[in-house]
Design a protein around this motif. Sequence first.
Motif, short mmCIF file in Angstrom:
data_model
loop_
_atom_site.label_atom_id
_atom_site.label_comp_id
_atom_site.label_asym_id
_atom_site.label_seq_id
_atom_site.Cartn_x
_atom_site.Cartn_y
_atom_site.Cartn_z
N SER A 157 7.07 -12.78 9.62
CA SER A 157 6.75 -11.90 10.73
C SER A 157 7.63 -12.20 11.93
O SER A 157 8.49 -13.09 11.89
CB SER A 157 5.27 -12.05 11.11
N TYR B 166 2.92 0.83 19.55
CA TYR B 166 1.99 1.64 18.77
C TYR B 166 1.29 2.69 19.65
O TYR B 166 0.70 3.64 19.14
CB TYR B 166 0.93 0.77 18.09
N ASP C 82 13.30 -1.95 10.52
CA ASP C 82 12.33 -1.14 9.76
C ASP C 82 13.09 -0.37 8.70
O ASP C 82 13.61 0.73 8.98
CB ASP C 82 11.57 -0.16 10.67
N ARG D 234 6.71 -5.40 4.60
CA ARG D 234 5.38 -5.08 5.10
C ARG D 234 4.74 -4.04 4.19
O ARG D 234 5.31 -2.97 3.96
CB ARG D 234 5.46 -4.51 6.53
N LEU E 56 2.64 -1.40 4.28
CA LEU E 56 1.94 -0.53 5.20
C LEU E 56 1.15 0.55 4.46
O LEU E 56 1.58 1.04 3.41
CB LEU E 56 2.94 0.14 6.15
N ARG F 198 0.42 0.86 11.50
CA ARG F 198 0.25 -0.58 11.25
C ARG F 198 -1.24 -0.91 11.09
O ARG F 198 -1.60 -2.07 10.98
CB ARG F 198 0.85 -1.39 12.39
N GLY G 174 -2.19 -2.43 4.03
CA GLY G 174 -1.73 -2.58 5.40
C GLY G 174 -2.30 -3.80 6.07
O GLY G 174 -2.73 -4.77 5.44
N LYS H 39 -1.99 -6.47 9.81
CA LYS H 39 -1.01 -7.28 10.52
C LYS H 39 -1.64 -8.62 10.85
O LYS H 39 -2.87 -8.75 10.87
CB LYS H 39 -0.48 -6.58 11.77
#
Length: 485
Positions: A44, A54, A267, A311, A313, A326, A344, A346
Amino acid sequence: MAYDLLIVGGGINGCAIAREASLAGLKVLLVEKDDIASHTSSASTKLIHGGLRYLETYEFRLVREALHERERLLEAAPHLIRPLTFVLPHAHSVRPWWVVRTGLWLYDMLAGRSSLPRSRSLRPTDTAFTAPLAGEHRGFVYSDAWVDDSRLTLANALDAAAHGTEVATRTELLSTDRAGDIWRARLSDGRVVEARGLVNAAGPWVRTILNTLSIATLSQVRLVKGSHIVVPRLFEGDHAYILQQPDRRIVFAIPYEGGFTEIGTTDIPVERPEDAVCSQEEIQYLCDAVNRYFTRQVSPADIVWSWSGVRPLHDDGADRAQAVTRDYVLELDGEGPPLLSVFGGKITTARALAEEAMDKIGPLLGIAPRCRTRARAFPGGMIAGFDLHLDHVRARWPFLGEDRARRMAHAYGTLIGELLGDARDEAAMGRAFGAGLTEIEARWMHDREWARSPDDALFRRSKLGLHLTDAERDAFTRWWTATFA
């Protein structure tokens, strides 16, 4: 062997669910085909944050939950998580000043009561913040938090194990099927185990597990690669920078391991979890991203380390990878013994995710919904404040020296007393490998923290591999292999 709950996946979500479930009194087995936090959870950006960007995709619930979790985690793991000041230059901005200012105001409002300072504009006196920057010096200052992501994942596993969870690393789920009201699973260590419930927290492999089970779900997963590079320190100070890019992405520049700067992230949509490799295109993108802002320029030749994670997601149908939510989705299949799949999530919201997971699957296992981790400290986290804890470590073990005392106080918190035991001088630490790493700590990582390879110790349990020379790393590998073969 029979269990109440079998959890597949030793990342942050699987370990957090194991912690919550074991504290509820369930008999839990957690299996991980590699190491704890060996994939996404150690790759991360190392932040506990609400996710300022976001807000642009209107994920207000996620940001609010994450900001409230940020406050809880600062209290629960003050040795692993610490406040971090961010400078947001307005140079090269693709967003109007008032939009950024309004976003930061909303970020503060969603946080509610917080121990961290509220956002503000850059001031003429903020020379420490503006000195490294080229161009105009307008912008903002706000706060979030930094985290040792690998060790936070490990702390969840340690707390789960302390309350009865069996943690089996290097153990893969080979097959499983429903047999009446139980799951019967075959593992790569030769065991066949039974469990009343199954949690699929395999992260990027969540669909692979579902395909193995031949179970159809409504939810899909979008795999998005995020890469980071590490270069020699770009600026002095303990603050970080958040840099707006022409493609409307943001890139962080964060102090890392004393003499370095971490730069990320990207990304990039990928097809397979195995595609977690930092490409030359990503490296150039990240170099260009910081070179737009800093007077000290970097090139690919300056990179001393990099990492890339995929990730998993939840696929909400967004066209662009950076716009994919996220937020997390928990999907429960209750046809027979229950199956809970995690899509998903985080690192910031893993504890809240675990709480919700138990709310869903717990009643099917005879457990009344009730959070048991909301105000609970992590192992090593029972300290009044990090500075006081560090003073104690310095006074009790003066032979550690300043740098090692600080590093170990952060890594182990109050557990440092158990690690060092009766050690009263350097000789009692055993063989020295360089960079402050000694035999007593290496054995602790193996015996108490499931480290099974040199990389587990050097790059996940610690980042000391970054500080050792090639010869020192080779010597450590030889010692590890000879000692634990």
